[in-house]
Design an enzyme around this catalytic site. Structure first.
Site, PDB file in Angstrom:
ATOM      1  N   ASN A 279       0.267  -1.045   5.303  1.00  0.00           N
ATOM      2  CA  ASN A 279       1.145  -0.289   6.219  1.00  0.00           C
ATOM      3  C   ASN A 279       0.476  -0.392   7.580  1.00  0.00           C
ATOM      4  OD1 ASN A 279       3.166   1.972   4.743  1.00  0.00           O
ATOM      5  ND2 ASN A 279       1.461   1.306   3.462  1.00  0.00           N
TER       6      ASN A 279
ATOM      7  N   GLU B 107      -5.902   8.740   8.017  1.00  0.00           N
ATOM      8  CA  GLU B 107      -6.345   8.283   6.681  1.00  0.00           C
ATOM      9  C   GLU B 107      -7.725   8.812   6.329  1.00  0.00           C
ATOM     10  OE1 GLU B 107      -5.811   4.416   4.813  1.00  0.00           O
ATOM     11  OE2 GLU B 107      -4.733   3.820   6.610  1.00  0.00           O
TER      12      GLU B 107
ATOM     13  N   GLU C 199       0.853  -1.203   0.000  1.00  0.00           N
ATOM     14  CA  GLU C 199       0.000   0.000   0.000  1.00  0.00           C
ATOM     15  C   GLU C 199       0.884   1.247   0.000  1.00  0.00           C
ATOM     16  OE1 GLU C 199      -1.583   0.770   3.903  1.00  0.00           O
ATOM     17  OE2 GLU C 199      -3.393   1.741   3.118  1.00  0.00           O
TER      18      GLU C 199
ATOM     19  N   LYS D 271      -9.485   1.712  -1.987  1.00  0.00           N
ATOM     20  CA  LYS D 271      -9.724   1.184  -0.633  1.00  0.00           C
ATOM     21  C   LYS D 271     -11.093   1.596  -0.091  1.00  0.00           C
ATOM     22  CE  LYS D 271      -7.176   1.203   3.825  1.00  0.00           C
ATOM     23  NZ  LYS D 271      -5.897   1.694   4.418  1.00  0.00           N
TER      24      LYS D 271
ATOM     25  N   ASN E  33      -7.155   5.944  -1.780  1.00  0.00           N
ATOM     26  CA  ASN E  33      -6.024   5.060  -1.497  1.00  0.00           C
ATOM     27  C   ASN E  33      -6.195   3.864  -2.449  1.00  0.00           C
ATOM     28  OD1 ASN E  33      -4.170   3.279  -0.397  1.00  0.00           O
ATOM     29  ND2 ASN E  33      -4.629   3.840   1.719  1.00  0.00           N
TER      30      ASN E  33
ATOM     31  N   CYS F 154      -4.824  -3.027   2.932  1.00  0.00           N
ATOM     32  CA  CYS F 154      -4.544  -2.928   4.358  1.00  0.00           C
ATOM     33  C   CYS F 154      -5.750  -3.190   5.248  1.00  0.00           C
ATOM     34  CB  CYS F 154      -3.897  -1.576   4.681  1.00  0.00           C
ATOM     35  SG  CYS F 154      -3.104  -1.631   6.312  1.00  0.00           S
TER      36      CYS F 154
HETATM   37  N1  CDT Z   1      -3.038   1.434   6.441  1.00  0.00           N
HETATM   38  C1  CDT Z   1      -3.942   0.823   7.223  1.00  0.00           C
HETATM   39  O1  CDT Z   1      -5.059   0.593   6.831  1.00  0.00           O
HETATM   40  N2  CDT Z   1      -3.528   0.527   8.474  1.00  0.00           N
HETATM   41  C2  CDT Z   1      -4.383   0.007   9.492  1.00  0.00           C
HETATM   42  C3  CDT Z   1      -3.840   0.428  10.801  1.00  0.00           C
HETATM   43  C4  CDT Z   1      -4.755   0.186  11.906  1.00  0.00           C
HETATM   44  S1  CDT Z   1      -6.006   1.358  12.091  1.00  0.00           S
HETATM   45  C5  CDT Z   1      -5.228   2.791  12.613  1.00  0.00           C
HETATM   46  C6  CDT Z   1      -4.462  -1.514   9.472  1.00  0.00           C
HETATM   47  O2  CDT Z   1      -5.579  -2.031   9.511  1.00  0.00           O
HETATM   48  O3  CDT Z   1      -3.438  -2.186   9.475  1.00  0.00           O
END
Ligand code: CDT
Length: 317
Positions: free
Chosen positions: A199, A148, A47, A129, A112, A174
């Site tokens: 990420n 985000e 991502e 996304k 995204n 993600c």
């Molecule tokens: N990038 C992304 O979606 N990261 C989320 C982080 C947790 S929610 C702040 C994930 O689900 O891994």
């Protein structure tokens, strides 16, 4: 004759805020070449693979971060990656921040996004996304932001699948991987390979007790999604420390059995490849997860009619 696709997880280590697109694309070309030497036909990058994970910062004016977004794919900076992939006969998928413009050049939408490119260099499709995590407003008590929900609106197109690489391929990004609906909507379209970039900061600010479980939860959701939908799942991290924030690595290739068949060992740039037999999906989708035979959609109405949980009326007993 069996249908196989040699798929690579091209994990990346951190990308610094000041790294140029040219520097990042050079790293990706190196990973692409490594993957090609290992026989890969499809190389999956993380991502937001062209930039640092910029939602960790919060400028007063969001337009100040427009340089983190792409307004075309391929762009001038990513064309060398597309060219090298075509020369090698290798397809790829890449996560990036997408900014859609109005005719007058102002921003219409920010997404995204993940692009899927076939071995001949043609764009198969883009996925935007759907499940946007984190927060929209500045949260002063955090050691870093996860804004985000300020930077991206949810993708309007849902979870499509595409005929590509000899099978049926879907994408998720993600946080999407934590939601069973993501996999099931693609499962109901016969998906055989779901690719995912992520990420994931290891420190989860709203509940730090979850920090020690980051790797467990990552594997848990992708393994369950693979098994319950009889599909391959490839999860690819941007891992390691990036601008002071430690993110989960542990990229994994998961078979329709739910078993992890390949995983990265480092927290930096690394490639792992698996020969994914797409016909293995049928072993699950024609037996224990024969949807047409066993699903009971007449009992699943709340899944789409209700968003949050509503406990039954009355007092606890
Ligand atoms: N990038 C992304 O979606 N990261 C989320 C982080 C947790 S929610 C702040 C994930 O689900 O891994």
């Amino acid at each position: 004759m069996s249908r196989t696709v040699a798929v690579a997880a091209a994990q990346m280590g951190g990308i610094a805020r000041d790294d140029t697109r040219a520097e990042v694309v050079a790293r990706q070309i190196d990973l692409l070449q490594q993957a090609a030497r290992l026989g890969a036909e499809l190389v999956v990058f993380p991502e937001l693979a062209l930039t640092t994970f910029f939602p960790r910062w919060y400028p007063d004016d969001i337009d100040d971060f427009d340089h983190f977004y792409e307004t075309a794919m391929p762009s001038a900076e990513t064309t060398p990656l597309f060219d090298e992939a075509r020369r090698l006969g290798v397809g790829f998928s890449l996560g990036y921040a997408e900014r859609v413009l109005h005719d007058d050049g102002t921003t219409a939408h920010r997404y995204n996004t993940m692009v899927l490119v076939e071995r001949d260099g043609t764009v198969v499709g883009n996925y935007r996304k759907v499940h946007i995590p984190g927060h929209a407003a500045y949260e002063p008590d955090r050691p870093f932001q996860h804004a985000e929900r300020r930077y991206f609106e949810p993708g309007p197109d849902g979870f499509g699948v595409w005929r590509a690489f000899g099978g049926v391929v879907g994408m998720m990004i993600c946080n999407d991987r934590r939601w069973p609906e993501t996999y099931r909507v693609m499962g109901l379209q016969g998906v055989e390979l779901i690719i995912c970039g992520y990420n994931t900061p290891i420190h989860y600010v709203p509940d730090p007790d979850q920090d020690a479980l980051a790797g467990f939860h990552n594997a848990l959701v992708m393994q369950a999604g693979a098994y319950q939908n009889g599909t391959w799942v490839v999860g690819v991290a941007k891992g390691g420390v990036e601008e002071g924030v430690d993110s989960l690595a542990e990229s994994a290739i998961i078979a329709p059995s739910g078993r992890i068949v390949a995983t990265t060992r480092t927290r930096g740039d690394e490639v792992v490849v698996t020969e994914a037999d797409l016909d293995l999906c049928h072993n699950y989708t024609s037996t224990v997860f024969d949807f047409d035979h066993y699903r009971m959609p007449e009992h699943y109405g709340l899944i789409t009619s209700r968003r949050g949980a509503v406990p039954p009326p009355g007092e606890p007993r």
